[in-house]
Motif scaffolding. Structure first.
Motif, PDB file in Angstrom:
ATOM      1  N   SER A  32      41.229  32.774  42.397  1.00  0.00           N
ATOM      2  CA  SER A  32      40.150  33.755  42.557  1.00  0.00           C
ATOM      3  C   SER A  32      40.720  35.130  42.278  1.00  0.00           C
ATOM      4  O   SER A  32      41.770  35.479  42.807  1.00  0.00           O
ATOM      5  CB  SER A  32      39.604  33.698  43.985  1.00  0.00           C
ATOM      6  OG  SER A  32      39.070  34.946  44.347  1.00  0.00           O
ATOM      7  N   CYS A  91      38.229  37.713  42.053  1.00  0.00           N
ATOM      8  CA  CYS A  91      37.182  38.642  42.512  1.00  0.00           C
ATOM      9  C   CYS A  91      37.029  38.598  44.027  1.00  0.00           C
ATOM     10  O   CYS A  91      36.173  39.273  44.582  1.00  0.00           O
ATOM     11  CB  CYS A  91      35.853  38.329  41.827  1.00  0.00           C
ATOM     12  SG  CYS A  91      35.128  36.788  42.364  1.00  0.00           S
ATOM     13  N   GLY A 128      35.901  36.223  45.889  1.00  0.00           N
ATOM     14  CA  GLY A 128      34.682  35.556  46.369  1.00  0.00           C
ATOM     15  C   GLY A 128      33.421  36.286  45.987  1.00  0.00           C
ATOM     16  O   GLY A 128      32.352  35.990  46.508  1.00  0.00           O
ATOM     17  N   GLY A 166      31.906  36.126  43.173  1.00  0.00           N
ATOM     18  CA  GLY A 166      31.089  35.365  42.223  1.00  0.00           C
ATOM     19  C   GLY A 166      31.189  35.899  40.811  1.00  0.00           C
ATOM     20  O   GLY A 166      30.382  35.531  39.956  1.00  0.00           O
ATOM     21  N   CYS A 170      34.474  36.370  38.932  1.00  0.00           N
ATOM     22  CA  CYS A 170      35.608  35.969  38.081  1.00  0.00           C
ATOM     23  C   CYS A 170      35.426  34.557  37.527  1.00  0.00           C
ATOM     24  O   CYS A 170      36.008  34.207  36.499  1.00  0.00           O
ATOM     25  CB  CYS A 170      36.920  36.074  38.858  1.00  0.00           C
ATOM     26  SG  CYS A 170      37.135  34.814  40.127  1.00  0.00           S
ATOM     27  N   GLY A 171      34.671  33.736  38.207  1.00  0.00           N
ATOM     28  CA  GLY A 171      34.393  32.384  37.718  1.00  0.00           C
ATOM     29  C   GLY A 171      35.591  31.454  37.809  1.00  0.00           C
ATOM     30  O   GLY A 171      35.641  30.430  37.124  1.00  0.00           O
ATOM     31  N   CYS A 225      36.918  30.023  40.727  1.00  0.00           N
ATOM     32  CA  CYS A 225      36.956  29.098  41.869  1.00  0.00           C
ATOM     33  C   CYS A 225      36.089  27.865  41.604  1.00  0.00           C
ATOM     34  O   CYS A 225      35.297  27.464  42.436  1.00  0.00           O
ATOM     35  CB  CYS A 225      36.489  29.819  43.130  1.00  0.00           C
ATOM     36  SG  CYS A 225      34.815  30.442  42.996  1.00  0.00           S
ATOM     37  N   CYS A 249      32.896  29.895  45.873  1.00  0.00           N
ATOM     38  CA  CYS A 249      32.627  31.059  46.727  1.00  0.00           C
ATOM     39  C   CYS A 249      31.130  31.276  46.939  1.00  0.00           C
ATOM     40  O   CYS A 249      30.739  32.077  47.780  1.00  0.00           O
ATOM     41  CB  CYS A 249      33.260  32.316  46.143  1.00  0.00           C
ATOM     42  SG  CYS A 249      32.558  32.792  44.559  1.00  0.00           S
TER      43      CYS A 249
HETATM   44  S1  FES Z   1      36.205  33.650  43.607  1.00  0.00           S
HETATM   45 FE1  FES Z   1      35.609  34.671  41.845  1.00  0.00          FE
HETATM   46  S2  FES Z   1      33.855  33.599  41.272  1.00  0.00           S
HETATM   47 FE2  FES Z   1      34.442  32.624  43.062  1.00  0.00          FE
END
Ligand code: FES
Length: 628
Positions: free
Chosen positions: A279, A281, A283, A285, A287-288, A290, A321
């Protein structure tokens, strides 16, 4: 539950519309002229002193002799003359259905409330500039007086507000005046009391139905809230449940089962079991990274749609996430890192520029940690009170914060990622450079993570997970490295530069490569670690440092403008830089010998990517750090 939600939403739309109408009509009632709104603009106050000539009066019992003796009789004054009003049917209110007979008290004759009679009555009750324009007997519904149930004369006057005087046919009672002012007020009363059927009362069917809809809204809202709580959508541990989920690796090999809480998302839930998904970002949503595959497939979120194709969504691919374990039975982990949870203790906190701090932490209870240059840690920021201007701000830096409004704010728990500002190493001392983010305007909070970490006192601890490696120098590459960054994007770039210089120093026989470092800052005081880089450039012919300022003074001798523009100006230098040796199948030619590493604000990254693509740089030659 779906139906409950649907009805709840539509019910709230209805209630919302009516609330708006209440607000609107309530404002009108506050500003309206009450005399005008009652229809009394041209109503004259009739003060009648009834003077009765008793010698001429016909005895009531004589009058009653012609009628049923049980009826009620009373003497009233109309147009300065006494009349007996006989009530054959007397209801609770005068506007209910009543039946009267009017008798001249001097003659004992039945009096008729006819057209000429009501004209006289209406004229006496009216003081406006108009003349009588029409007289009508209404036996049905009266729009201006919906409650009036008895036949009534309507006498219209030719004034600018269309006054009408209403007189009851049976009794000669003046029911009331109406005009455009009253009609407007009636319209707002209708909206306010939901009297859409014009019953003249707030005890009507629409308002009763509305009361039930509101009750439904409360009940369904409560059911929904409890359901969301049970699904872990609120950070209320009381509602949380544990749920067993079977885990598989990407080859569908069983990894056993874990018990996850319904009040944490899958990404955070797995961390509790020391399973860290990639991860960058934290969590958010975005970075894509996870990625998991869950069964049964939960409803996809908008973030899922950004990162997965329709086919992948059908197969059950989701961002960990963005989902909770409520309905999950099986979960396939596409990628798992070696990251672990740690507790760090702050050992040093110092400003390296007016807005950036270097933070040093010691790992508690662990010997040491290995990470690659460019790696990062995810910090768990607890819910706390933040401040917009850093605590313990040195006197000489205060002018740089003058323009920032002093604010305190509360923030929820969250997580933020920060890169190590150190080369690849095994150590128990971790160094980060953190930019204290100010709020762009009053509607946005300043940086929650940076404010929290930069205001920690020495000895305070913070929970982290990591290391994560997403941004690093390509292994065994001798290509020219072009590094570009700004702000706290310095940390991973500095780490990689120091790492590469150390590798080159160790391996003196291998071909040397050039490193070009472009770093942008606002003013000279924002150029962190500048002395170190100047020195490095002086001592090593392969390292080239390009500090760039966007705001300069007369003393500044270096480049001015935006980093990406200065990169463009120097672009031909790299294209002709053949110190690297291309030993791979990657794009050949001069540009094939150059690798680009970017880390900085999103706008800078986007523009630089565009620029590089326009210059024909292959995407595989560009590495970037997403979160800085
Ligand atoms: S942690 Fe980045 S999209 Fe889920």
């Amino acid at each position: 539950m779906k139906l409950v939600k649907k009805i709840h939403k539509w019910a709230s739309v209805l209630v919302g519309i009516q609330l708006f109408l209440w607000l609107l009509s309530g404002i009108y009632f506050n500003v309206m002229d009450h005399t005008k709104a009652s229809g009394s603009t041209y109503r004259s106050q009739i003060h009648e002193n009834m003077v009765i000539d008793h010698t001429r009066l016909v005895e009531p019992k004589t009058v009653l002799g012609n009628f049923d003796p049980s009826i009620v009789i009373k003497i009233i004054n109309i147009l300065d003359q006494p009349y007996y009003l006989l009530s054959h049917v007397k209801a609770l209110y005068p506007y209910f259905v009543n039946r009267y007979t009017l008798v001249d008290a001097y003659t004992g004759q039945k009096a008729l409330v006819d057209e000429s009679f009501v004209k006289q009555l209406a004229s006496k009750s009216y003081k406006g500039p108009g003349e009588i324009s029409s007289v009508t007997l209404i036996t049905g519904f009266i729009e201006d007086f919906p409650k009036q149930k008895n036949p009534t004369w309507q006498v219209n006057f030719s004034d600018e507000i269309y006054t009408s005087v209403y007189i009851e046919q049976g009794s000669g009672r003046i029911v009331g005046h109406s005009d455009d002012e009253k009609r407007l007020a009636d319209f707002f009363f209708m909206l306010h009391f939901m009297d859409y059927a014009q019953e003249g009362s707030f005890n009507n069917w629409p308002i009763i139905i509305f009361a039930f809809i509101t009750l439904w809204l409360c009940i369904s809202g409560l059911v929904w809230t409890v359901d969301l709580g049970l699904r872990g959508q609120y950070q209320i541990k009381y509602f949380a449940k544990q749920r067993g989920v079977k885990l598989f690796d990407k080859h569908q090999k069983s990894m056993g089962a874990v018990s996850l809480s319904t009040h944490t998302n899958l990404l955070d839930g797995l961390i509790e079991h020391d399973i860290a998904l990639p991860s960058t970002c934290g969590g958010g949503g975005t970075c894509g990274r996870c990625k998991v595959m869950i069964t049964p497939a939960a409803q996809s979120t908008s973030a899922d749609h950004v990162h997965f194709s329709d086919k992948e969504l059908q197969q059950g691919y989701r961002l960990a996430c963005q989902h909770f374990c409520n309905d999950v039975d099986h979960m396939t982990l596409i990628d798992v890192t070696e990251a672990k949870k740690h507790t760090l203790e702050l050992t040093q906190s110092r400003f390296v520029s007016p807005h950036i701090k270097e933070l040093r932490f010691k790992i508690i209870g662990e010997a040491s940690l290995y990470f690659k240059a460019g790696a990062f840690m995810r910090f768990f920021i607890p819910a706390a009170k933040g401040v917009s201007i850093p605590l313990r701000l040195p006197e000489e830096l205060k002018p740089h914060w003058q323009h920032v409004e002093q604010l305190t704010f509360e923030h929820n728990a969250c997580s933020r990622s920060y890169s190590f500002a150190q080369p690849s190493t095994t150590t128990d001392e971790l160094v980060f450079t953190v930019k204290i983010q100010t709020a762009p305007n009053n509607t946005v909070l300043p940086g929650v993570g940076s404010s929290y970490l930069c205001n920690l006192a020495l000895g305070q601890t913070v929970e982290v997970i990591g290391p994560f490696e997403a941004f690093f120098a390509k292994k065994d590459s001798n290509k020219t490295m072009v590094m570009l960054g700004a702000g706290s994007g310095m940390a991973p770039l500095k780490a990689i530069i120091e790492d590469q210089m150390a590798i080159m120093a160790k391996n003196s026989i291998a071909p040397r490569k050039n490193i070009h470092f472009f770093y942008g800052a606002r003013t000279e005081s924002d150029l962190l670690y500048a002395d170190e880089f100047y020195q490095l450039a002086q001592q090593n012919e392969h390292f080239h440092y390009y500090p760039i300022l966007s705001q300069t003074n007369d003393k500044w001798q270096g480049a001015t403008g935006y980093v990406q523009d200065i990169l463009l100006l120097n672009f031909d230098n790299f294209a002709s830089d053949i110190s690297g040796t291309n030993t791979t199948d990657e794009p050949s030619g001069e540009l094939g010998n150059v690798e680009f590493y970017l880390c900085g604000p999103q706008g800078l990254m986007d523009e630089t990517m565009e620029l590089l693509k326009a210059k024909g740089v292959d995407e595989s030659a560009i590495s970037f750090d997403e979160f800085s």
